[in-house]
Structure formats: structure tokens, C-alpha cells
Design a protein around this motif. Sequence first.
Motif, PDB file in Angstrom:
ATOM      1  N   TYR A 144      19.656   4.423  -6.638  1.00  0.00           N
ATOM      2  CA  TYR A 144      20.915   5.248  -7.033  1.00  0.00           C
ATOM      3  C   TYR A 144      22.380   4.831  -6.068  1.00  0.00           C
TER       4      TYR A 144
ATOM      5  N   ARG B 247      28.710  13.367 -11.736  1.00  0.00           N
ATOM      6  CA  ARG B 247      27.392  12.911 -11.177  1.00  0.00           C
ATOM      7  C   ARG B 247      27.280  13.209 -13.126  1.00  0.00           C
ATOM      8  N   SER B 248      27.498  13.307 -14.169  1.00  0.00           N
ATOM      9  CA  SER B 248      27.125  12.921 -15.547  1.00  0.00           C
ATOM     10  C   SER B 248      27.281  11.153 -15.407  1.00  0.00           C
TER      11      SER B 248
ATOM     12  N   LYS C 111      28.122   9.880 -12.995  1.00  0.00           N
ATOM     13  CA  LYS C 111      28.080   8.532 -12.448  1.00  0.00           C
ATOM     14  C   LYS C 111      26.048   7.855 -12.817  1.00  0.00           C
ATOM     15  N   ASP C 112      25.689   9.160 -13.600  1.00  0.00           N
ATOM     16  CA  ASP C 112      24.568   9.142 -13.701  1.00  0.00           C
ATOM     17  C   ASP C 112      23.978   7.709 -14.792  1.00  0.00           C
ATOM     18  N   ASP C 113      25.362   7.521 -15.984  1.00  0.00           N
ATOM     19  CA  ASP C 113      25.629   7.143 -16.806  1.00  0.00           C
ATOM     20  C   ASP C 113      26.566   5.202 -16.066  1.00  0.00           C
TER      21      ASP C 113
ATOM     22  N   GLU D 299      22.936   3.460 -15.308  1.00  0.00           N
ATOM     23  CA  GLU D 299      22.165   2.799 -15.880  1.00  0.00           C
ATOM     24  C   GLU D 299      22.788   1.821 -16.089  1.00  0.00           C
TER      25      GLU D 299
ATOM     26  N   ARG E   3      13.915   2.532 -13.721  1.00  0.00           N
ATOM     27  CA  ARG E   3      14.628   3.389 -14.339  1.00  0.00           C
ATOM     28  C   ARG E   3      13.515   4.747 -13.655  1.00  0.00           C
TER      29      ARG E   3
ATOM     30  N   ARG F 204      15.665   6.757  -7.217  1.00  0.00           N
ATOM     31  CA  ARG F 204      15.550   7.707  -5.579  1.00  0.00           C
ATOM     32  C   ARG F 204      15.225   6.887  -4.370  1.00  0.00           C
TER      33      ARG F 204
END
Length: 269
Positions: A114, A130-131, A133-135, A138, A151, A155
Motif C-alpha cells: 500500500y 485516506r479514502s 488514497k485507498d481508491d 486500488e 488485495r 500491508r
Amino acid sequence: MPTEVLHLPAAPLAELDARNISAWFGSRKVLHQVSLTMRAGEITALIGPSGCGKSTFLRTLNRMHELIPSAALAGEVLLDGQDIYEPARTITDARAHIGMVFQKPNPFPAMSIYDNVVSGLKLTNKRASRSRKDDLVEQSLQRAGLWKEVRDRLRQPGGSLSGGQQQRLCIARALAVTPRVLLMDEPCSALDPTSTRVIEQTMMELAHEVTIVIVTHNMQQAQRVSDRCAFFLAAQGTPGEIVESGLTSTVFSTPTDPRTADYVNGRFG
């Protein structure tokens, strides 16, 4: 300096135009007046024997050459008509638009998968929630063809991946800053045939959204993945030059220069 807010929508496809590029290491000239247009939304392959200046030329396209002690450069590299070497433009700005994937996979081994993907944001002065970055993680891993494989272990350290997966992680890391051009220096030379096929498929899928320039010694790979190619050659004691460039199908089937015909048919190199 204020940071730039991250916006994920893809930038329009970019054309890269190198004009009369000459390069030196100290007093040794390694490239002589190389001009090449790398068209938007295409894969351009740089081919030729070792020592002819292909990788040096590639490094001039995102200002990596100038970081080498004693290196010097003449000429222009235009991204959509604007020279990336203009005094007002920084190296960081050039690299935000023109990403690089190296011959040997070089993820940060102790950093998580990540964090590897988002590591470029800080270097290019971009920030995201943060959200977001998550997108981004992915999306970038999907574009690099790696998401389904990692996926459930985002970590875990990037160094825990196989060689082919590490190279795709490096592609994802480069894509995360939404470059308009992606440079790839022999990205499959250290990989097994299965991983090579996956990387090639990834490149061909990405070409619809990012302009790609690849250095390769593999003639079959150049034929499989590239739309156009440029054949570099350096006679003994002279700097590298482009002998011939054009559509890959034409360069390989009906080259105009006999030296090109000899090289693509394996008679030297």
C-alpha cells in the motif's frame, strides 16, 4: 511551498517530442542529435545493441540524465509543445508528468505494498485523504494488473512479492501520480517468460491511457508490444544515433537501411 491537491481523472494523452538531443558524460559524447516523436497513446520501442545510447536517451526524457555527475545535454524535450528543460520547470514537475520504471524492480522492500503505491505522492507534492488514497491504491494496482493478487495483503512488505509482481508494483507506483508518459527501461529483462507476458499485456492495456516508451533488447517483444520503434546504433568510438524509425511493422519487414535489416534479423547485436 503549498502542496497540490490530488485529482484522479486521467490527463489527456500526451505526445513527447525529442529534438536534436546530444548527451555527454564528461568529455565523452554518447548521443548525437537524436530526434524522435513519441506519439500520444502509442508504445514506442527503442532498440539497438548495448552501448548505443538507448537508456541514456530514455533518461533524458524525464531529466534523469542531468543527475549524473559530469553529465551534459543539448536539445529539447517537448511535452505537448513545452520544453521540460525550460528554466522555469523543475525536475519534480517533469517527473510528475513523465514516470519511469527501471530494468530491475525497485520497490521499497520494507515498505508495505500500500505505502509503496502512494509513496510518489509526497515526492510530487500531492496530498489526498485516506479514502482517496485507498481508491488510488486500488485503481493503480488494477491498472498494473496486480490488484487481484495482492488485495488481501496490502500491508505486507513490497519485498515479499515475486520478481514479476514487484515490477508490476513499480508500475503501479509510477501510475499513482497520474503521469502522462511512462518510460520503461528493459522492464522484463530480469523476469521469467510468464511474468514477461503479464507485463507486456499490462503495457498494451495501459497504452490507451498513457504514452509509453520502452527500451528493449528483445526483438520479439518489440514486435509484440510496440506501435513504432527507433533503431539506435553507435559505430566504434562514435556517439549513438537513430539509424531508422517508423512503424514497427515496417522497420521489421521492409527497413530502408541495411544496418537495420541486419540487426532485426539477428546478424549482429
